[in-house]
Design a protein around this motif. Structure first.
Motif, PDB file in Angstrom:
ATOM      1  N   ASP A   1     -64.395  16.331  15.594  1.00  0.00           N
ATOM      2  CA  ASP A   1     -63.413  17.658  15.684  1.00  0.00           C
ATOM      3  C   ASP A   1     -61.949  17.035  15.978  1.00  0.00           C
ATOM      4  O   ASP A   1     -61.029  17.982  16.291  1.00  0.00           O
ATOM      5  N   ALA A   2     -61.633  15.712  16.218  1.00  0.00           N
ATOM      6  CA  ALA A   2     -60.488  15.259  16.681  1.00  0.00           C
ATOM      7  C   ALA A   2     -59.770  14.617  15.804  1.00  0.00           C
ATOM      8  O   ALA A   2     -60.262  13.853  14.842  1.00  0.00           O
ATOM      9  N   VAL A   3     -58.544  14.459  16.157  1.00  0.00           N
ATOM     10  CA  VAL A   3     -57.413  13.879  14.939  1.00  0.00           C
ATOM     11  C   VAL A   3     -56.716  13.028  15.866  1.00  0.00           C
ATOM     12  O   VAL A   3     -56.114  13.489  16.906  1.00  0.00           O
ATOM     13  N   LYS A   4     -56.550  11.763  15.358  1.00  0.00           N
ATOM     14  CA  LYS A   4     -55.970  10.873  16.389  1.00  0.00           C
ATOM     15  C   LYS A   4     -54.270  11.053  16.264  1.00  0.00           C
ATOM     16  O   LYS A   4     -53.939  10.787  14.730  1.00  0.00           O
ATOM     17  N   VAL A   5     -53.527  11.295  16.965  1.00  0.00           N
ATOM     18  CA  VAL A   5     -52.000  11.046  16.689  1.00  0.00           C
ATOM     19  C   VAL A   5     -51.052  10.258  17.688  1.00  0.00           C
ATOM     20  O   VAL A   5     -51.204  10.560  18.746  1.00  0.00           O
ATOM     21  N   ARG A   6     -50.501   9.310  17.267  1.00  0.00           N
ATOM     22  CA  ARG A   6     -49.831   8.424  18.053  1.00  0.00           C
ATOM     23  C   ARG A   6     -50.680   7.740  18.912  1.00  0.00           C
ATOM     24  O   ARG A   6     -50.367   7.640  20.209  1.00  0.00           O
ATOM     25  N   GLY A   7     -51.901   7.410  18.368  1.00  0.00           N
ATOM     26  CA  GLY A   7     -52.776   6.708  19.459  1.00  0.00           C
ATOM     27  C   GLY A   7     -53.628   7.666  20.312  1.00  0.00           C
ATOM     28  O   GLY A   7     -54.740   7.268  21.179  1.00  0.00           O
ATOM     29  N   MET A   8     -53.429   8.985  20.442  1.00  0.00           N
ATOM     30  CA  MET A   8     -54.166   9.975  21.217  1.00  0.00           C
ATOM     31  C   MET A   8     -54.892  10.929  20.477  1.00  0.00           C
ATOM     32  O   MET A   8     -54.371  11.355  19.301  1.00  0.00           O
ATOM     33  N   PHE A   9     -56.058  11.339  20.800  1.00  0.00           N
ATOM     34  CA  PHE A   9     -57.139  12.154  20.289  1.00  0.00           C
ATOM     35  C   PHE A   9     -56.458  13.706  20.536  1.00  0.00           C
ATOM     36  O   PHE A   9     -56.360  13.894  21.659  1.00  0.00           O
TER      37      PHE A   9
ATOM     38  N   ALA B   1     -41.211   7.982   8.769  1.00  0.00           N
ATOM     39  CA  ALA B   1     -40.484   6.629   9.287  1.00  0.00           C
ATOM     40  C   ALA B   1     -41.608   5.999  10.115  1.00  0.00           C
ATOM     41  O   ALA B   1     -41.207   5.478  11.189  1.00  0.00           O
ATOM     42  N   GLN B   2     -42.755   5.784   9.540  1.00  0.00           N
ATOM     43  CA  GLN B   2     -43.893   5.030  10.290  1.00  0.00           C
ATOM     44  C   GLN B   2     -44.371   5.690  11.400  1.00  0.00           C
ATOM     45  O   GLN B   2     -44.621   4.723  12.507  1.00  0.00           O
ATOM     46  N   ARG B   3     -44.038   7.010  11.639  1.00  0.00           N
ATOM     47  CA  ARG B   3     -44.396   7.511  12.909  1.00  0.00           C
ATOM     48  C   ARG B   3     -45.205   8.862  12.525  1.00  0.00           C
ATOM     49  O   ARG B   3     -45.018   9.458  11.684  1.00  0.00           O
ATOM     50  N   ASP B   4     -46.340   8.923  13.216  1.00  0.00           N
ATOM     51  CA  ASP B   4     -47.190  10.283  12.989  1.00  0.00           C
ATOM     52  C   ASP B   4     -46.479  11.404  13.674  1.00  0.00           C
ATOM     53  O   ASP B   4     -45.587  11.488  14.362  1.00  0.00           O
ATOM     54  N   LYS B   5     -46.488  12.598  12.784  1.00  0.00           N
ATOM     55  CA  LYS B   5     -45.466  13.708  13.141  1.00  0.00           C
ATOM     56  C   LYS B   5     -46.498  14.999  13.222  1.00  0.00           C
ATOM     57  O   LYS B   5     -47.078  15.188  12.118  1.00  0.00           O
ATOM     58  N   LEU B   6     -46.278  15.699  14.390  1.00  0.00           N
ATOM     59  CA  LEU B   6     -47.159  16.871  14.561  1.00  0.00           C
ATOM     60  C   LEU B   6     -46.394  17.949  14.454  1.00  0.00           C
ATOM     61  O   LEU B   6     -45.477  18.342  15.337  1.00  0.00           O
ATOM     62  N   VAL B   7     -47.010  18.946  13.510  1.00  0.00           N
ATOM     63  CA  VAL B   7     -46.077  20.388  13.544  1.00  0.00           C
ATOM     64  C   VAL B   7     -47.179  21.317  13.647  1.00  0.00           C
ATOM     65  O   VAL B   7     -48.196  21.520  13.055  1.00  0.00           O
ATOM     66  N   LEU B   8     -46.571  22.257  14.072  1.00  0.00           N
ATOM     67  CA  LEU B   8     -47.256  23.635  14.602  1.00  0.00           C
ATOM     68  C   LEU B   8     -46.768  24.779  13.722  1.00  0.00           C
ATOM     69  O   LEU B   8     -45.645  25.186  13.672  1.00  0.00           O
ATOM     70  N   ASN B   9     -47.554  25.130  12.733  1.00  0.00           N
ATOM     71  CA  ASN B   9     -47.265  26.207  11.828  1.00  0.00           C
ATOM     72  C   ASN B   9     -47.736  27.407  12.340  1.00  0.00           C
ATOM     73  O   ASN B   9     -48.778  27.772  12.808  1.00  0.00           O
TER      74      ASN B   9
ATOM     75  N   SER C   1     -50.220  35.160  15.714  1.00  0.00           N
ATOM     76  CA  SER C   1     -51.463  35.807  15.153  1.00  0.00           C
ATOM     77  C   SER C   1     -52.102  34.550  14.382  1.00  0.00           C
ATOM     78  O   SER C   1     -53.394  34.616  14.436  1.00  0.00           O
ATOM     79  N   ARG C   2     -51.482  33.705  13.574  1.00  0.00           N
ATOM     80  CA  ARG C   2     -52.326  32.663  13.153  1.00  0.00           C
ATOM     81  C   ARG C   2     -51.443  31.334  13.264  1.00  0.00           C
ATOM     82  O   ARG C   2     -50.352  31.262  13.459  1.00  0.00           O
ATOM     83  N   PHE C   3     -52.514  30.402  12.937  1.00  0.00           N
ATOM     84  CA  PHE C   3     -51.693  28.833  13.471  1.00  0.00           C
ATOM     85  C   PHE C   3     -52.503  27.769  12.943  1.00  0.00           C
ATOM     86  O   PHE C   3     -53.511  27.934  12.595  1.00  0.00           O
ATOM     87  N   GLN C   4     -51.532  26.865  12.458  1.00  0.00           N
ATOM     88  CA  GLN C   4     -52.294  25.554  12.049  1.00  0.00           C
ATOM     89  C   GLN C   4     -51.530  24.580  12.482  1.00  0.00           C
ATOM     90  O   GLN C   4     -50.316  24.494  12.312  1.00  0.00           O
ATOM     91  N   PHE C   5     -52.049  23.346  12.837  1.00  0.00           N
ATOM     92  CA  PHE C   5     -51.456  22.175  13.050  1.00  0.00           C
ATOM     93  C   PHE C   5     -51.407  21.252  11.931  1.00  0.00           C
ATOM     94  O   PHE C   5     -52.484  21.092  11.157  1.00  0.00           O
ATOM     95  N   THR C   6     -50.340  20.433  11.646  1.00  0.00           N
ATOM     96  CA  THR C   6     -50.427  19.276  10.264  1.00  0.00           C
ATOM     97  C   THR C   6     -50.046  18.145  11.165  1.00  0.00           C
ATOM     98  O   THR C   6     -49.182  17.894  11.613  1.00  0.00           O
ATOM     99  N   VAL C   7     -50.671  17.066  10.619  1.00  0.00           N
ATOM    100  CA  VAL C   7     -50.223  15.768  11.079  1.00  0.00           C
ATOM    101  C   VAL C   7     -49.998  14.860   9.915  1.00  0.00           C
ATOM    102  O   VAL C   7     -50.444  15.048   8.848  1.00  0.00           O
ATOM    103  N   GLY C   8     -48.477  14.625   9.848  1.00  0.00           N
ATOM    104  CA  GLY C   8     -48.039  13.784   8.845  1.00  0.00           C
ATOM    105  C   GLY C   8     -47.597  12.501   9.098  1.00  0.00           C
ATOM    106  O   GLY C   8     -47.383  12.012  10.298  1.00  0.00           O
ATOM    107  N   ARG C   9     -46.918  11.969   8.324  1.00  0.00           N
ATOM    108  CA  ARG C   9     -46.080  10.628   8.578  1.00  0.00           C
ATOM    109  C   ARG C   9     -44.713  10.396   8.096  1.00  0.00           C
ATOM    110  O   ARG C   9     -44.141  11.031   7.224  1.00  0.00           O
TER     111      ARG C   9
END
Ligand SMILES: [Zn+2]
Length: 425
Positions: A328-336, A363-371, A353-361
């Motif tokens: 159930d874990a996703v690694k983002v910039r080396g951290m789960f 410029a060679q860097r992980d990007k964590l966005v909260l929708n 009321s609702r949310f979802q995280f997306t992890v993208g890349r």
């Protein structure tokens, strides 16, 4: 070993940190040597990765050895019944066999006090009447807990699972003072007693409880302690490497590593050991049990540990609770980031009321966005973002890089908490 049953079950619990490290390193190297010599599967494992048992002198050396997971163990046992080549003693000397789902066959020698410390730390003593509501069939739970409770001098009521009405009656008739089971079963028992017209706090004698098998939520803990006057304690147990891995003391702030296990928190992908506070997989090597050559068993559970001194006086490190499964874990910039932890943070905001995280890349860097979808129009979105960010960072130790406010339909009701959109090709 001399057992001084004062505040602690034995003297191992309070070893000075340096002594503890030497104790574990020494036991580990003996365990590895013995297993290599007597367990064909361990020889195969070490030869396969080109490591000689003599190279494992300290806990940090263990990184050289691959992790064995439950799926591996099932396959090993299937192709080499019954124990998969990890038994180091003649099979006729095995006293007990337990069966875990898989099936996985495990053996145990009764001399080992697997759970006693944990029950002692939970306050179980002579004079207590303790109902054990774990099953005595197949799984190690029933009989191992039974023996651990006895080691503390308490009387055990051999109840096993189910029959809630009868369990309520037994607890009342026998004036049971201690409960051993899952938090949800204790809540069911209390509710059943209340439906029968009892006032659980006044009509029953239960004052102590010990849980494993499911997480004890802070809400249930508070209800049990405050509303029902029941002291709560929990332990972390994994059957394949043999039982109790960690247990709570009276501080109820993390679970102390059990003395005779080498416990590592590792990056599940690389097997590298992580430092305090970093979330990774719990990997266990029992060093108390020369007959069972299980080296580096990967539990699939995610946790982190702390080396901070515990006021109780026990000196072992503590795991800070199981936060999820590796799946159930996703690694983002080396951290789960664990889905459950992330959910807990965001669900604390009733504007969402609702949310979802997306992890993208980017410029060679992980990007964590909260929708996010909001329940109502929030005027000050910036301060909402800041508050979520700061709570998220202190819980998950990763920074949210961006927020996106979306319409309700953009996030389905049963949406996955974290979606990994990175393309590594
Ligand atoms: Zn403690």
């Amino acid at each position: 070993m001399a057992v001084n049953k004062g505040d602690y079950f034995d003297e191992l619990e309070t070893m000075a940190p340096g002594t503890r490290q030497k104790y574990l390193d020494n036991k580990l190297s003996l365990t590895v040597e013995h297993a290599y010599k007597h367990a064909p599967a361990v020889k195969k494992l070490f030869d396969g990765c080109g490591v000689s048992p003599g190279e494992i002198r300290t806990v940090s050396d263990l990184e050289k050895v691959p992790i064995t997971r439950k799926t591996d163990l099932i396959e090993m046992q299937k192709s080499d019944l019954p124990y998969g080549g990890i038994l180091t003693i003649p099979p006729e000397n095995v006293e007990r066999v337990f069966i875990s789902p898989g099936p996985v066959y495990e053996i145990q020698s009764p001399e080992i006090k697997w759970f006693s410390k944990s029950f002692w730390a939970a306050g179980f003593r002579k004079g207590d009447i303790v109902i054990n509501t774990f099953t005595y069939h197949m799984s190690p739970a029933g009989i191992l807990f039974h023996e651990g409770i006895r080691d503390c001098g308490a009387t055990v009521v051999v109840a096993g699972t189910g029959n809630t009405d009868l369990q309520v009656q037994i607890m009342k008739d026998l004036k049971v003072t201690g409960f051993v089971g899952t938090p949800s079963f204790l809540m069911t028992v209390i509710k059943t007693a209340e439906e029968q017209g009892y006032n659980f706090r006044n009509d029953f004698a239960v004052k102590k409880s010990w849980f494993t098998g499911e997480p004890l939520s802070p809400t249930i803990r508070q209800t049990l302690e405050n509303d029902y006057g029941i002291s709560t304690s929990q332990a972390y147990a994994v059957t394949e490497p043999g039982g109790a891995i960690a247990y709570e003391c009276e501080e109820k702030s993390g679970m102390h590593f059990m003395d005779d296990y080498v416990i590592e928190i590792v990056d599940p992908e690389t097997g590298k050991q992580l430092g305090p506070g970093e979330i990774g997989e719990v990997v266990v090597t029992p060093v108390h049990s020369p007959e069972w050559g299980l080296i580096r068993f990967g539990t699939g559970d995610l946790s982190s540990y702390t080396t901070e001194t515990c006021p109780c006086g026990r000196t072992s490190h503590r795991i800070t609770g199981i936060v999820g499964r590796t799946t159930d874990a996703v690694k983002v910039r080396g951290m789960f980031i664990v889905a459950r932890q992330a959910e807990q943070v965001v669900k604390g905001f009733d504007q969402v009321s609702r949310f979802q995280f997306t992890v993208g890349r980017e410029a060679q860097r992980d990007k964590l966005v909260l929708n996010l979808t909001l329940t109502k129009d929030v005027q000050d979105r910036e301060s909402l973002q800041n508050e979520i960010s700061s709570r998220f960072q202190s819980t998950c130790r990763v920074k949210i890089d961006g927020f996106r406010f979306v319409e309700k339909d953009a996030i389905p009701e049963d949406a996955k908490t974290i979606v990994d959109e990175r393309d590594w090709t």
